[in-house]
Design a protein around this motif. Structure first.
Motif, mmCIF file in Angstrom:
data_model
loop_
_atom_site.group_PDB
_atom_site.id
_atom_site.type_symbol
_atom_site.label_atom_id
_atom_site.label_comp_id
_atom_site.label_asym_id
_atom_site.label_seq_id
_atom_site.Cartn_x
_atom_site.Cartn_y
_atom_site.Cartn_z
ATOM 1 N N VAL A 1 0.851 -1.189 0.000
ATOM 2 C CA VAL A 1 0.000 0.000 0.000
ATOM 3 C C VAL A 1 0.887 1.240 0.000
ATOM 4 C CG1 VAL A 1 -1.873 -1.182 1.210
ATOM 5 C CG2 VAL A 1 -0.169 0.100 2.533
ATOM 6 N N GLN A 2 0.268 2.399 -0.213
ATOM 7 C CA GLN A 2 1.023 3.645 -0.291
ATOM 8 C C GLN A 2 0.121 4.791 0.145
ATOM 9 O OE1 GLN A 2 2.903 4.337 -4.137
ATOM 10 N NE2 GLN A 2 2.484 6.531 -4.003
ATOM 11 N N TRP A 3 0.634 5.675 1.010
ATOM 12 C CA TRP A 3 -0.096 6.891 1.380
ATOM 13 C C TRP A 3 0.123 7.962 0.317
ATOM 14 C CZ3 TRP A 3 -3.532 6.553 5.105
ATOM 15 C CH2 TRP A 3 -3.329 5.722 6.210
ATOM 16 N N SER A 4 -0.872 8.787 0.110
ATOM 17 C CA SER A 4 -0.677 9.957 -0.748
ATOM 18 C C SER A 4 0.185 10.976 -0.005
ATOM 19 C CB SER A 4 -2.029 10.559 -1.129
ATOM 20 O OG SER A 4 -2.752 10.949 0.025
ATOM 21 N N PRO A 5 0.818 11.948 -0.711
ATOM 22 C CA PRO A 5 1.792 12.849 -0.053
ATOM 23 C C PRO A 5 1.233 13.632 1.125
ATOM 24 C CG PRO A 5 1.932 13.049 -2.438
ATOM 25 C CD PRO A 5 0.750 12.184 -2.156
ATOM 26 N N ASN A 6 -0.061 13.969 1.087
ATOM 27 C CA ASN A 6 -0.672 14.713 2.182
ATOM 28 C C ASN A 6 -1.502 13.835 3.110
ATOM 29 O OD1 ASN A 6 0.232 17.421 1.495
ATOM 30 N ND2 ASN A 6 -1.111 17.271 -0.271
ATOM 31 N N GLY A 7 -1.463 12.530 2.882
ATOM 32 C CA GLY A 7 -2.152 11.607 3.779
ATOM 33 C C GLY A 7 -3.644 11.511 3.587
ATOM 34 N N LEU A 8 -4.191 12.110 2.520
ATOM 35 C CA LEU A 8 -5.640 12.083 2.337
ATOM 36 C C LEU A 8 -6.134 10.711 1.895
ATOM 37 C CD1 LEU A 8 -6.305 15.504 0.557
ATOM 38 C CD2 LEU A 8 -6.090 14.998 2.988
ATOM 39 N N TYR A 9 -5.318 9.981 1.141
ATOM 40 C CA TYR A 9 -5.734 8.707 0.573
ATOM 41 C C TYR A 9 -4.749 7.599 0.943
ATOM 42 C CZ TYR A 9 -8.354 11.864 -2.532
ATOM 43 O OH TYR A 9 -9.159 12.845 -3.029
ATOM 44 N N LEU A 10 -5.305 6.388 1.057
ATOM 45 C CA LEU A 10 -4.488 5.179 1.116
ATOM 46 C C LEU A 10 -4.671 4.466 -0.217
ATOM 47 C CD1 LEU A 10 -2.666 3.321 2.831
ATOM 48 C CD2 LEU A 10 -4.725 2.062 3.476
ATOM 49 N N LEU A 11 -3.576 4.271 -0.942
ATOM 50 C CA LEU A 11 -3.628 3.684 -2.274
ATOM 51 C C LEU A 11 -3.255 2.210 -2.192
ATOM 52 C CD1 LEU A 11 -2.339 5.221 -5.557
ATOM 53 C CD2 LEU A 11 -1.565 2.946 -4.912
ATOM 54 N N THR A 12 -4.091 1.362 -2.797
ATOM 55 C CA THR A 12 -3.802 -0.068 -2.870
ATOM 56 C C THR A 12 -3.707 -0.478 -4.338
ATOM 57 O OG1 THR A 12 -6.170 -0.636 -2.811
ATOM 58 C CG2 THR A 12 -4.996 -0.552 -0.715
ATOM 59 N N THR A 13 -2.852 -1.435 -4.620
ATOM 60 C CA THR A 13 -2.656 -1.900 -5.997
ATOM 61 C C THR A 13 -3.239 -3.294 -6.157
ATOM 62 O OG1 THR A 13 -0.450 -2.707 -5.406
ATOM 63 C CG2 THR A 13 -0.600 -0.509 -6.359
ATOM 64 N N HIS A 14 -3.726 -3.559 -7.363
ATOM 65 C CA HIS A 14 -4.368 -4.825 -7.702
ATOM 66 C C HIS A 14 -3.988 -5.189 -9.136
ATOM 67 C CE1 HIS A 14 -6.989 -4.062 -4.163
ATOM 68 N NE2 HIS A 14 -6.895 -2.821 -4.583
ATOM 69 N N PRO A 15 -4.185 -6.431 -9.547
ATOM 70 C CA PRO A 15 -3.880 -6.788 -10.944
ATOM 71 C C PRO A 15 -4.652 -5.952 -11.958
ATOM 72 C CG PRO A 15 -4.165 -8.765 -9.617
ATOM 73 C CD PRO A 15 -4.544 -7.614 -8.751
ATOM 74 N N GLN A 16 -5.849 -5.478 -11.562
ATOM 75 C CA GLN A 16 -6.665 -4.705 -12.488
ATOM 76 C C GLN A 16 -6.339 -3.215 -12.476
ATOM 77 O OE1 GLN A 16 -7.831 -6.484 -9.931
ATOM 78 N NE2 GLN A 16 -8.906 -8.252 -10.790
ATOM 79 N N GLY A 17 -5.704 -2.717 -11.406
ATOM 80 C CA GLY A 17 -5.419 -1.290 -11.307
ATOM 81 C C GLY A 17 -5.175 -0.863 -9.879
ATOM 82 N N VAL A 18 -5.580 0.365 -9.554
ATOM 83 C CA VAL A 18 -5.363 0.898 -8.209
ATOM 84 C C VAL A 18 -6.698 1.328 -7.613
ATOM 85 C CG1 VAL A 18 -3.049 1.700 -8.781
ATOM 86 C CG2 VAL A 18 -4.958 3.279 -8.994
ATOM 87 N N GLN A 19 -6.709 1.409 -6.281
ATOM 88 C CA GLN A 19 -7.909 1.799 -5.557
ATOM 89 C C GLN A 19 -7.523 2.813 -4.495
ATOM 90 O OE1 GLN A 19 -10.043 -1.679 -4.455
ATOM 91 N NE2 GLN A 19 -11.884 -0.625 -3.800
ATOM 92 N N LEU A 20 -8.354 3.837 -4.309
ATOM 93 C CA LEU A 20 -8.099 4.886 -3.330
ATOM 94 C C LEU A 20 -9.120 4.777 -2.205
ATOM 95 C CD1 LEU A 20 -7.427 7.948 -5.674
ATOM 96 C CD2 LEU A 20 -5.770 6.381 -4.671
ATOM 97 N N TRP A 21 -8.624 4.751 -0.961
ATOM 98 C CA TRP A 21 -9.474 4.630 0.231
ATOM 99 C C TRP A 21 -9.306 5.883 1.079
ATOM 100 C CZ3 TRP A 21 -11.863 -0.324 0.713
ATOM 101 C CH2 TRP A 21 -11.368 -1.300 -0.143
ATOM 102 N N GLY A 22 -10.372 6.276 1.780
ATOM 103 C CA GLY A 22 -10.250 7.436 2.648
ATOM 104 C C GLY A 22 -11.524 7.710 3.416
ATOM 105 N N GLY A 23 -11.492 8.776 4.233
ATOM 106 C CA GLY A 23 -12.638 9.131 5.051
ATOM 107 C C GLY A 23 -12.662 8.363 6.350
ATOM 108 N N PRO A 24 -13.512 8.778 7.305
ATOM 109 C CA PRO A 24 -13.548 8.132 8.629
ATOM 110 C C PRO A 24 -14.011 6.680 8.583
ATOM 111 C CG PRO A 24 -15.328 9.740 8.394
ATOM 112 C CD PRO A 24 -14.437 9.925 7.210
ATOM 113 N N LYS A 25 -14.726 6.288 7.525
ATOM 114 C CA LYS A 25 -15.191 4.900 7.415
ATOM 115 C C LYS A 25 -14.352 4.100 6.432
ATOM 116 C CE LYS A 25 -19.957 5.855 8.766
ATOM 117 N NZ LYS A 25 -21.389 5.704 8.408
ATOM 118 N N TRP A 26 -13.275 4.676 5.948
ATOM 119 C CA TRP A 26 -12.348 4.016 5.038
ATOM 120 C C TRP A 26 -13.097 3.435 3.833
ATOM 121 C CZ3 TRP A 26 -7.391 5.005 5.786
ATOM 122 C CH2 TRP A 26 -6.999 5.419 7.068
#
Length: 765
Positions: A202-227
């Protein structure tokens, strides 16, 4: 019939599991094979559990034809265990049971709890209110740390769990005196649906707003209090990602070619996305990217360099196209990113994309022997270097964007064959790590020196250090004027650490020169890290020896420049002799108060018996250690840069408030939390004792009321009485005697056994 219904009503469905995804029968004998596989799998669970046999049932039907009778199943099965615990263990571990490997990943197991959850799902989707939607999309929620006044930072860890690739996000909380952490999120709702956030890093965005996950199909962005999953961006075999400085854009890339399902070769491609909407702005094909993606020179990613305001992108290229070698890189392509007008968006209709990327006016920049380029972190200034070749000296050039006007050209010499750029975080200084050869025509590197250009001073003065030998590592102090270098003479020599400060005396002869502040000789280290968010003048950093390839090293030394005041060789105040064996990762938290060191395994390997992470204070004190089997990643969550950009006057106000009231409030708050954690068991026992005393008092009051009512019923006679135990009665009738030797002789010589001692005493007195 009634007895049968009663037995059915007593069946405990909590001990059952339902299995779905069983493939159709190819032959009738497959039914017995499947039944045996489930029976043996259930035995493995019950052997370590209740020890009671489970019952396997696979619903089937028969279809008869003229010549045969075929058996059919509906793809499901049921197993009745003796206990609910056996059922839950089977659901948790069925993927790792060898008897079920024949089904691959097609099986799904559901317990009674899973079925109840699906039954409770409403038929109609409940619409969110505007306020609820905004709360779920609040990407800065963690900076407020609601529910706690500690204003804690977060970090994410990844490890291989028993069933899933686990993703745990913790609050760093020193008030949790035993663990130093408090769980914030562990993807429970995903695991309930038999999913995980990702099976990769996984990887955090530079300002910490998003958690980026990688998958065979592409990438996914997670965030907010409920993730929540905020965006899914399609890019097969993606392995390189980079955000723009303000996280408006995301660039994804597959750095290697691959074959699709049809066996067709797919070349490397870069895609630029609008993070907010998830729109693909542009897809850059292999040949347009240029030779950088083919050569993959050190530091090749990110290929596209962003300006600080996200309005411009630059990349290196060559006039020789994809056949170019490293020495043939001679072009810089610059592009402008603009937001489309309302008229443009209306004309494009529903498929309109907010941004457009266009080539900046004029031709591409031609730079012979181009080596490196970097944008200033605070201004639209692009710096690039070229190495010495033939009759051309190495030089560094600064140009303004978008005009492309030259601001400064600094020659470096004929012997400089490599020159890396390092901007200071405030864009005030530019450091050039210059690699010197033996001479003009020689390419073998002999030594390095550091050149410093004071970009924001008049005439941009330039200075350089003495030759330092081979430079192993370079790092600027965050928002400061100091930089540290690890360097050595030969490979056999242990490295030295030198810390310099750029002189800021306006108008003096030494303006822009680098002065040596501290020299640490013969340190077995290869990396160094400055602590962020330091008070002015403190200068804390850690130097370490990390060798993740051989899983060796781990030596550390904490340095506080504010304490090193007795000359450049004063190392009496540094914290030495600290070791984290087999260290592979190290990172400061955003506050600069904590340092995490870790021993991780490579993703996909099984050598994870000694994996762990340790949290240290900035003074080098070991605070917490956590051992996690098959642990492979840990990352602190960055803080938004905009929140840290405050003026000096605002900083002074905050410091004044901390010194005059806030310090005591924070200290009291921390003390209360720590005491509450330390005395948690004591407080719980006190609450139990309080409940017990309340119950006893209530019973005593009830007893008094009953006695009063008894007295009234007996006509006012006293109803007070007491009860005595057998022991109390014995103690009341007990008498003590002092038996002399003469009395004992009489008892022993008595003609009959003495039964009643009291009576015998009265008769023989």
């Amino acid at each position: 019939m009634a007895e049968s219904k009663e037995r059915e009503s007593k069946v405990d469905m909590k001990t059952w599991v339902i299995i779905d995804g069983i493939p159709p029968l190819r032959e009738n004998q497959d039914y017995a094979t499947f039944a045996n596989a489930f029976t043996e799998a259930a035995k493995m669970v019950t052997f370590h559990g209740s020890k009671q046999e489970a019952i396997v049932y696979i619903p089937s039907s028969k279809k008869s034809s003229r010549h045969s009778e075929d058996l059919f199943i509906d793809g499901s099965a049921m197993i009745a265990f003796a206990t609910e615990q056996d059922a839950n263990v089977f659901r948790k571990r069925y993927r790792s049971i060898k008897y079920l490997e024949m089904f691959g990943n097609k099986l799904r197991v559901y317990t009674h709890r899973d079925i109840e959850k699906y039954q409770e799902t409403p038929d109609k989707y409940p619409k969110l209110t505007r306020e609820e939607f905004q709360d779920t999309r609040n990407l800065l929620w963690w900076t407020l740390d609601e529910g706690s006044e500690s204003f804690r930072d977060q970090y994410v860890i990844r490890y291989n769990g028993e069933e899933f690739e686990e993703t745990n996000i913790f609050w760093m909380d020193e008030n949790q005196v035993k663990t130093g952490r408090k769980l914030c999120y562990d993807a429970t709702e995903l695991k309930d649906d038999r999913q995980s956030m990702t099976k990769q890093y996984v990887q955090w965005s530079p300002n910490g707003l998003y958690l980026l996950t990688t998958h065979p199909q592409g990438v996914q962005l997670w965030g907010g209090p409920k993730w929540l999953s905020l965006q899914k961006l399609e890019h097969s075999h993606v392995d390189q990602m980079s955000f723009s400085p303000n996280e408006t854009f995301l660039i994804t890339c597959n750095a290697s070619s691959y074959e699709n399902r049809n066996g067709q070769k797919q070349q490397q491609v870069c895609k630029i996305w609008d993070v907010l909407t998830g729109d693909l702005i542009i897809s850059v094909p292999f040949k347009t990217i240029g030779p950088a993606i083919k050569l993959k020179l050190p530091g090749w990613w990110p290929i596209f360099k962003w300006s600080q305001d996200e309005q411009y992108i630059a990349k290196i290229n060559s006039s020789k196209g994809m056949g170019a070698k490293a020495k043939d890189i001679d072009k810089i392509n610059i592009f402008k990113v603009r937001e489309k007008s309302e008229d443009e968006l209306k004309s494009e209709g529903d498929e309109a994309i907010r941004f457009k990327i266009e080539k900046l006016g004029g031709k591409s920049l031609s730079v012979s022997s181009l080596f490196n380029m970097e944008f200033s972190p605070t201004d639209n200034v692009l710096a690039y270097t070229s190495f010495a070749q033939n009759d051309d000296q190495a030089k560094v050039t600064l140009i303004s964007i978008p005009s492309k006007n030259s601001l400064k050209v600094q020659t470096l010499g004929f012997d400089v064959k490599k020159c890396h750029l390092y901007w200071q975080s405030q864009g005030r200084y530019l450091a050039i790590n210059m690699a010197h050869s033996h001479g003009k025509s020689n390419i073998l590197i002999k030594s390095h020196s550091i050149g410093i250009m004071t970009v924001k001073d008049k005439n941009m003065p330039f200075s350089r250090t003495d030759k330092l030998g081979k430079v192993i590592y370079f790092a600027w102090e965050p928002d400061g004027s100091r930089f540290a270098v690890i360097h050595r003479g030969t490979k056999r020599e242990e490295p030295n650490v030198s810390i310099f400060q750029v002189q800021d005396t306006m108008g003096s002869v030494d303006q822009g020169a680098s002065k040596l502040k501290l020299f640490l000789a013969k340190r077995r280290v290869n990396q160094l890290y400055w602590a962020p968010n330091q008070a002015k003048g403190s200068g804390r950093l850690v130097i370490v020896n990390i060798d993740p390839q051989r899983r060796a090293g781990g030596e550390m030394e904490f340095i506080d420049l504010a304490k090193c005041k007795n000359g450049v060789n004063d190392d009496s105040k540094t914290v030495k002799n600290l070791v984290h064996e087999n260290m592979t990762d190290i990172q400061w938290d955003p506050s600069g108060r904590y340092l995490v060191t870790a021993t991780t395994q490579n993703l996909g390997t099984t050598s994870g018996d000694d994996t762990r992470y340790t949290i240290w204070s900035f003074q080098g004190e070991k605070l917490f250690e956590h051992k996690i089997k098959y642990f492979y990643q840990i990352l602190w969550r960055p803080r938004p840069k905009k929140l840290s950009k405050i003026t000096n006057s605002e900083r002074q106000k905050i410091k004044h408030r901390v010194d005059h009231g806030w310090k005591e409030i924070f200290a009291k708050h921390d003390e209360e939390l720590q005491m509450a954690t330390v005395n948690k068991k004591l407080l719980e026992n006190q609450r139990k004792l309080k409940r017990y005393n309340q119950r006893i008092n209530a019973l005593q009051q009830q007893s008094k009321e009953i006695l009063m009512k008894r007295g009234e019923l007996r006509g006012g006679t006293s109803s007070h009485y007491t009860t005595r135990t057998i022991q109390q009665r014995l103690e009341k009738d007990k008498k003590e005697y002092i038996i002399s030797k003469e009395t004992m002789r009489k008892i022993l010589n008595a003609p009959e056994d003495v039964i009643d001692f009291n009576k015998w005493v009265q008769q023989n007195q």
